[in-house]
Design a protein around this motif. Structure first.
Motif, PDB file in Angstrom:
ATOM      1  N   ARG A  27       0.858  -1.194   0.000  1.00 18.04           N
ATOM      2  CA  ARG A  27       0.000   0.000   0.000  1.00 18.04           C
ATOM      3  C   ARG A  27       0.886   1.234   0.000  1.00 18.04           C
ATOM      4  NH1 ARG A  27      -4.099  -0.152   4.951  1.00 18.04           N
ATOM      5  NH2 ARG A  27      -4.717   1.799   3.932  1.00 18.04           N
ATOM      6  N   PRO A  28       0.471   2.292  -0.704  1.00 15.81           N
ATOM      7  CA  PRO A  28       1.215   3.542  -0.589  1.00 15.81           C
ATOM      8  C   PRO A  28       0.982   4.163   0.786  1.00 15.81           C
ATOM      9  CG  PRO A  28      -0.459   3.679  -2.340  1.00 15.81           C
ATOM     10  CD  PRO A  28      -0.624   2.366  -1.657  1.00 15.81           C
ATOM     11  N   ALA A  52      -5.920  15.225   2.707  1.00 10.39           N
ATOM     12  CA  ALA A  52      -5.490  14.048   1.937  1.00 10.39           C
ATOM     13  C   ALA A  52      -6.109  12.780   2.526  1.00 10.39           C
ATOM     14  CB  ALA A  52      -3.964  13.948   1.931  1.00 10.39           C
ATOM     15  N   PHE A  53      -6.143  12.700   3.850  1.00  9.36           N
ATOM     16  CA  PHE A  53      -6.739  11.537   4.519  1.00  9.36           C
ATOM     17  C   PHE A  53      -8.206  11.386   4.123  1.00  9.36           C
ATOM     18  CE2 PHE A  53      -8.948   9.819   8.340  1.00  9.36           C
ATOM     19  CZ  PHE A  53      -8.392   8.549   8.342  1.00  9.36           C
ATOM     20  N   HIS A  58     -11.099   6.306   0.515  1.00  5.48           N
ATOM     21  CA  HIS A  58     -11.680   5.141  -0.153  1.00  5.48           C
ATOM     22  C   HIS A  58     -10.669   4.449  -1.073  1.00  5.48           C
ATOM     23  CE1 HIS A  58     -15.513   6.010   1.609  1.00  5.48           C
ATOM     24  NE2 HIS A  58     -15.484   7.246   1.116  1.00  5.48           N
ATOM     25  N   SER A  59      -9.429   4.870  -1.004  1.00  4.56           N
ATOM     26  CA  SER A  59      -8.343   4.213  -1.742  1.00  4.56           C
ATOM     27  C   SER A  59      -7.555   3.368  -0.735  1.00  4.56           C
ATOM     28  CB  SER A  59      -7.426   5.262  -2.382  1.00  4.56           C
ATOM     29  OG  SER A  59      -6.623   5.890  -1.397  1.00  4.56           O
ATOM     30  N   ILE A 145       1.274  13.468  -7.164  1.00  6.76           N
ATOM     31  CA  ILE A 145       2.233  12.432  -6.770  1.00  6.76           C
ATOM     32  C   ILE A 145       1.493  11.249  -6.134  1.00  6.76           C
ATOM     33  CG2 ILE A 145       4.146  11.917  -5.191  1.00  6.76           C
ATOM     34  CD1 ILE A 145       5.004  14.913  -5.614  1.00  6.76           C
ATOM     35  N   ILE A 146       0.534  11.557  -5.272  1.00  8.26           N
ATOM     36  CA  ILE A 146      -0.266  10.491  -4.636  1.00  8.26           C
ATOM     37  C   ILE A 146      -1.058   9.737  -5.695  1.00  8.26           C
ATOM     38  CG2 ILE A 146      -2.203  10.018  -3.082  1.00  8.26           C
ATOM     39  CD1 ILE A 146      -1.214  12.442  -1.390  1.00  8.26           C
ATOM     40  N   ALA A 147      -1.728  10.459  -6.590  1.00  8.40           N
ATOM     41  CA  ALA A 147      -2.536   9.812  -7.631  1.00  8.40           C
ATOM     42  C   ALA A 147      -1.680   8.908  -8.519  1.00  8.40           C
ATOM     43  CB  ALA A 147      -3.246  10.871  -8.473  1.00  8.40           C
TER      44      ALA A 147
END
Length: 155
Positions: A27-28, A52-53, A58-59, A145-147
């Motif tokens: 998991r990231p 961000a949280f 839902h990811s 970056i997260i996406a």
């Protein structure tokens, strides 16, 4: 790429059980290092991490706060942190970085070579550090970056 060092946490808030990077492999992980008396953390970093949280809940992104105290140790105790978490309505898991031995720099902060707070680190699914940013990070850049990391599906 560098493998992310394990976290050295003495206490957890908003977590049912202690979190480890080893258990989160696949998991990231978004790691936000902060101090509650850091103006940049209070004004930007911590609210950004809360957003961000909530945005990525839902990811499979795991958001973790790390209270890493390297100054004003007597003022930033776990009791004070608990009140801070309540007052700022922070709901993501937050660990307290283990104090350093013979140094004011906490263990996890040393392991990651952090320059100060706020620091945002994104750890990829494979356990490697994808992004290591010090200071105020752009919401748009961090989201991108997260996406990108979320798009790297396992397997």
């Amino acid at each position: 790429m560098t493998l992310a060092p394990e976290l050295a946490v003495t206490r957890w808030f908003n977590a049912g059980e202690p979190l480890t990077l080893a258990a989160l492999r696949g998991r990231p992980v978004l790691l936000h290092a902060f101090q509650m008396l850091c103006p940049g953390c209070v004004a930007h970093g911590t609210p950004q991490t809360q957003r961000a949280f909530e945005l990525f809940k839902h990811s499979d992104l795991q958001v973790i706060g790390l209270h890493t105290v390297f100054e004003h140790h007597d003022a930033m105790t776990p009791v004070s942190l608990e009140a801070f978490i309540h007052e700022y309505r922070l709901t993501f898991p937050i660990g307290v970085d283990q104090p350093g031995e013979d140094t004011p720099i906490p263990v996890t902060m040393q392991r990651y070579g952090m320059q100060g707070t706020p620091t945002i680190i994104l750890i990829g699914r494979n356990g490697n550090i994808v992004h290591h940013g010090f200071g105020q990070q752009s919401d748009m850049a961090l989201g991108a970056i997260i996406a990108a990391e979320l798009a790297n599906t396992p397997g």
